[in-house]
Motif scaffolding. Structure first.
Motif, short mmCIF file in Angstrom:
data_model
loop_
_atom_site.label_atom_id
_atom_site.label_comp_id
_atom_site.label_asym_id
_atom_site.label_seq_id
_atom_site.Cartn_x
_atom_site.Cartn_y
_atom_site.Cartn_z
N LEU A 198 0.86 -1.18 0.00
CA LEU A 198 0.00 0.00 0.00
C LEU A 198 0.89 1.23 0.00
O LEU A 198 1.75 1.38 0.87
N LEU A 199 0.67 2.12 -0.96
CA LEU A 199 1.44 3.35 -1.03
C LEU A 199 0.74 4.47 -0.26
O LEU A 199 -0.45 4.39 0.07
N SER A 200 1.49 5.52 0.01
CA SER A 200 0.98 6.62 0.84
C SER A 200 -0.14 7.39 0.16
O SER A 200 -0.87 8.14 0.84
N ASP A 201 -0.31 7.22 -1.15
CA ASP A 201 -1.42 7.90 -1.82
C ASP A 201 -2.67 7.02 -1.92
O ASP A 201 -3.64 7.38 -2.59
N GLY A 202 -2.63 5.85 -1.26
CA GLY A 202 -3.78 4.97 -1.21
C GLY A 202 -3.82 3.89 -2.28
O GLY A 202 -4.66 2.99 -2.24
N ARG A 203 -2.91 3.95 -3.25
CA ARG A 203 -2.90 2.95 -4.31
C ARG A 203 -2.16 1.69 -3.85
O ARG A 203 -1.29 1.73 -2.98
N THR A 218 12.34 6.08 -6.07
CA THR A 218 13.42 7.06 -5.88
C THR A 218 13.13 8.34 -6.64
O THR A 218 13.67 9.40 -6.32
N LYS A 219 12.27 8.24 -7.66
CA LYS A 219 11.93 9.42 -8.46
C LYS A 219 10.57 9.98 -8.07
O LYS A 219 10.03 10.86 -8.77
N ALA A 220 10.00 9.45 -7.00
CA ALA A 220 8.71 9.95 -6.50
C ALA A 220 8.87 10.26 -5.01
O ALA A 220 8.41 9.50 -4.15
N PRO A 221 9.54 11.36 -4.68
CA PRO A 221 9.87 11.66 -3.28
C PRO A 221 8.67 11.79 -2.35
O PRO A 221 8.80 11.63 -1.14
N ASN A 222 7.50 12.08 -2.90
CA ASN A 222 6.31 12.24 -2.06
C ASN A 222 5.58 10.93 -1.81
O ASN A 222 4.58 10.90 -1.09
N LEU A 223 6.06 9.83 -2.43
CA LEU A 223 5.45 8.52 -2.26
C LEU A 223 6.31 7.63 -1.41
O LEU A 223 7.55 7.66 -1.50
N LYS A 224 5.66 6.82 -0.58
CA LYS A 224 6.38 5.82 0.19
C LYS A 224 5.47 4.61 0.42
O LYS A 224 4.25 4.69 0.25
N ILE A 225 6.08 3.49 0.77
CA ILE A 225 5.32 2.29 1.07
C ILE A 225 4.87 2.37 2.53
O ILE A 225 5.69 2.54 3.43
N GLU A 226 3.57 2.25 2.75
CA GLU A 226 3.02 2.37 4.10
C GLU A 226 2.72 1.04 4.74
O GLU A 226 2.67 0.93 5.96
N ALA A 227 2.49 0.00 3.92
CA ALA A 227 2.15 -1.31 4.51
C ALA A 227 2.41 -2.41 3.49
O ALA A 227 2.29 -2.21 2.28
N ILE A 228 2.76 -3.58 4.02
CA ILE A 228 2.82 -4.80 3.22
C ILE A 228 1.45 -5.47 3.35
O ILE A 228 0.97 -5.70 4.45
N LEU A 229 0.82 -5.77 2.23
CA LEU A 229 -0.54 -6.35 2.28
C LEU A 229 -0.50 -7.86 2.11
O LEU A 229 0.50 -8.42 1.71
#
Length: 363
Positions: free
Chosen positions: A320-325, A352-363
């Motif tokens: 799960l990414l920080s933008d909900g996707r 690495t090219k999307a500084p505002n995105l991060k992984i929030e959870a392993i599903l």
């Protein structure tokens, strides 16, 4: 009536206890008692890992659910529904119970430590998996709400064993590292239980007492003919490479290699494991924390391969990414392990090219 054994994190209000529960010779809960939140808290306070309950009727479980709801859709769901995972979870429960008795015996009885016996109990669990990544995968999904020294130390031992194999340790060093993980926190058994099991925030005085556990563990193990490297790991597993740790405040190569590894693994396990007062952090979030501040606090010759190994473990996992996707990890990043490549709806995203995105959870 049919009974089954369940780990404490799976115990719910309304279940019925099927056997008397004892702590040593003290009867804690009588057979046929209905589980309540207070009962669960009591069991947790006494470090009871599993209990026997009457098996709920089959029709009360999932019979009324549509078939589609029972189809696993993520890697984690598929794993938790596999026979391999279910067997490991049962054996993990049993081994943790046995390990609690082993540690208490070491702390309270005279005589040398049965290092071979300790290693054998952990290695039996480890040998159930085909490779380090499968074991790491299972451990990340078997985490449960348990604050006990026993479950934590067994997890640290298995994680240390995984890392030792990533580093191509020989059999003797692998055994040493595994047992060091099992015994690193044994000093906590010598701390008053009301402090160890205190549910609220510790006072400054109580925290200072907690910080004596490395010294207590070291003194205990040195009296029992234990390899000095295992003793040093118990003493130094809260030391930091920059000298900011305790109890000695030593730094650099004054800290033994075994202790350096146990320190890294110990912190990772503590941050990612679920606890009764909070959920564990996402492994990629912990990797990012190490990247931000760990290169000063930990020896990079161990830290870097550890972080790379963790990231590799989650290749092809749904995240799960920080933008909900939601997406699939399809490529790991050796330079920045916290920022792998993710595929989302046929779109490749290099984090690495999307500084505002991060992984929030392993599903």
């Amino acid at each position: 009536m049919e009974t089954l054994s369940v780990m404490l994190h799976k115990l719910n209000s309304g279940m019925i206890i099927a056997e008397d529960i004892y702590d040593a010779s003290q009867l804690l809960i009588q057979k046929d008692t209905m589980v309540t939140p207070e009962i669960i808290a009591l069991l947790n306070n006494h470090s009871i890992i599993a209990v026997t309950i009457y098996n709920p009727k089959a029709e009360s479980s999932s019979a009324a659910k549509p078939v589609s709801e029972n189809i696993p859709i993520t890697h984690s769901e598929r794993l938790r529904n596999s026979d391999t995972f279910k067997k490991f979870e049962q054996d993990f429960q049993k081994t943790t119970e046995e390990f609690s008795f082993q540690l208490n015996d070491i702390a309270t009885q005279t005589g040398d430590v049965d290092v071979d016996g300790l290693f054998a109990s952990a290695n039996e669990l480890i040998s159930e998996t085909t490779n380090t990544y499968q074991l790491m995968d299972i451990l990340s999904n078997i985490r449960y709400f348990d604050d006990s020294t026993f479950a934590h130390s067994l997890n640290v031992a298995m994680l240390a064993n995984i890392f030792g194999r990533w580093m191509h340790f020989d059999d003797d060093d692998l055994k040493l590292l595994t047992v060091a993980g099992m015994l690193h926190d044994i000093g906590k058994i010598l701390i008053p239980s009301e402090i160890i099991k205190k549910p609220g925030k510790l006072t400054d005085k109580e925290f200072e007492i907690i910080k004596t556990h490395p010294t207590r563990g070291y003194k205990l193990l040195t009296q029992k003919n234990v390899d000095k490297r295992i003793c040093q790991a118990a003493l130094m597993h809260h030391e930091k490479y920059d000298g900011s740790g305790y109890p000695l405040g030593v730094k650099g190569d004054k800290i033994s290699d075994l202790a350096k590894i146990i320190t890294i693994v110990d912190v990772y396990e503590a941050l990612t494991a679920n606890r009764c007062y909070r959920e564990g952090l996402c492994p990629f979030e912990v990797i990012k924390m190490y990247e931000d501040e760990g290169y000063q606090k930990y020896d990079v010759k161990f830290l870097i391969p550890f972080l790379r190994g963790i990231s590799d473990t989650y290749l092809h996992n749904t995240v799960l990414l920080s933008d909900g996707r939601k997406g699939e990890v399809i490529m790991t990043n050796q330079m920045v392990p916290s920022k792998p490549g993710v595929m989302i709806d046929n779109e490749y995203i290099d984090l690495t090219k999307a500084p505002n995105l991060k992984i929030e959870a392993i599903l």
